[in-house]
Design an enzyme around this catalytic site. Structure first.
Site, PDB file in Angstrom:
ATOM      1  N   ASP A 135      16.676  31.687  13.279  1.00 25.91           N
ATOM      2  CA  ASP A 135      17.603  32.614  12.517  1.00 25.91           C
ATOM      3  C   ASP A 135      18.771  32.301  13.576  1.00 25.91           C
ATOM      4  OD1 ASP A 135      17.201  34.240  14.532  1.00 25.91           O
ATOM      5  OD2 ASP A 135      16.524  36.003  13.530  1.00 25.91           O
ATOM      6  N   LYS A 136      20.007  32.981  13.115  1.00 25.77           N
ATOM      7  CA  LYS A 136      21.035  32.631  14.125  1.00 25.77           C
ATOM      8  C   LYS A 136      21.581  33.903  15.133  1.00 25.77           C
ATOM      9  CE  LYS A 136      23.803  31.806  10.633  1.00 25.77           C
ATOM     10  NZ  LYS A 136      24.930  31.425   9.649  1.00 25.77           N
TER      11      LYS A 136
END
Length: 123
Positions: free
Chosen positions: A72-73
């Site tokens: 994910d970021k």
């Protein structure tokens, strides 16, 4: 185990403590019982030296079953230390002045974001 102890006692009687220890260390079961934990510790050490954080040994054991990895970021993939990537100035201030003011505010702190501001933007 009992035969090994018996032969170890004979080694102790004939050659002393060195003989007894040699017999006990040559036990076939000892090598197998020692190999797995030592291999795991060695793998964790190699990972640590390469900057890879391994939560526990089970993570390494389960890696052979992995066929997909998702990120994910939220900072999962980051550099070792934060950097200032870009400065956007507003209200008539220059980027240099914004950095100067931010650095003045952070100069007494030593947390990673303060150090990134004090180092300045990357080239």
């Amino acid at each position: 185990m009992i035969p090994t102890l018996a032969v170890g006692a004979i080694g102790m009687a004939t050659m002393g403590p060195v003989g007894a220890v040699a017999v006990l260390n040559s036990d076939l079961g000892t090598g197998i019982r020692m190999a797995a934990p030592l291999a795991m510790l060695s793998s964790l050490s190699v990972c640590a030296h390469k900057g890879i954080l391994v939560k526990d040994g089970r993570a390494l054991e389960n890696m052979s079953a992995i066929d997909t990895v998702l990120f994910d970021k939220t900072g999962t993939l980051t550099h070792e230390r934060p950097e200032v990537g870009r400065i956007t100035a507003m209200s008539g201030l220059s980027r240099e002045r914004v950095l100067q003011l931010a650095a003045a505010a952070e100069r007494k702190f030593h947390h990673p974001i303060a150090l990134a501001i004090l180092t300045g933007p990357r080239s």
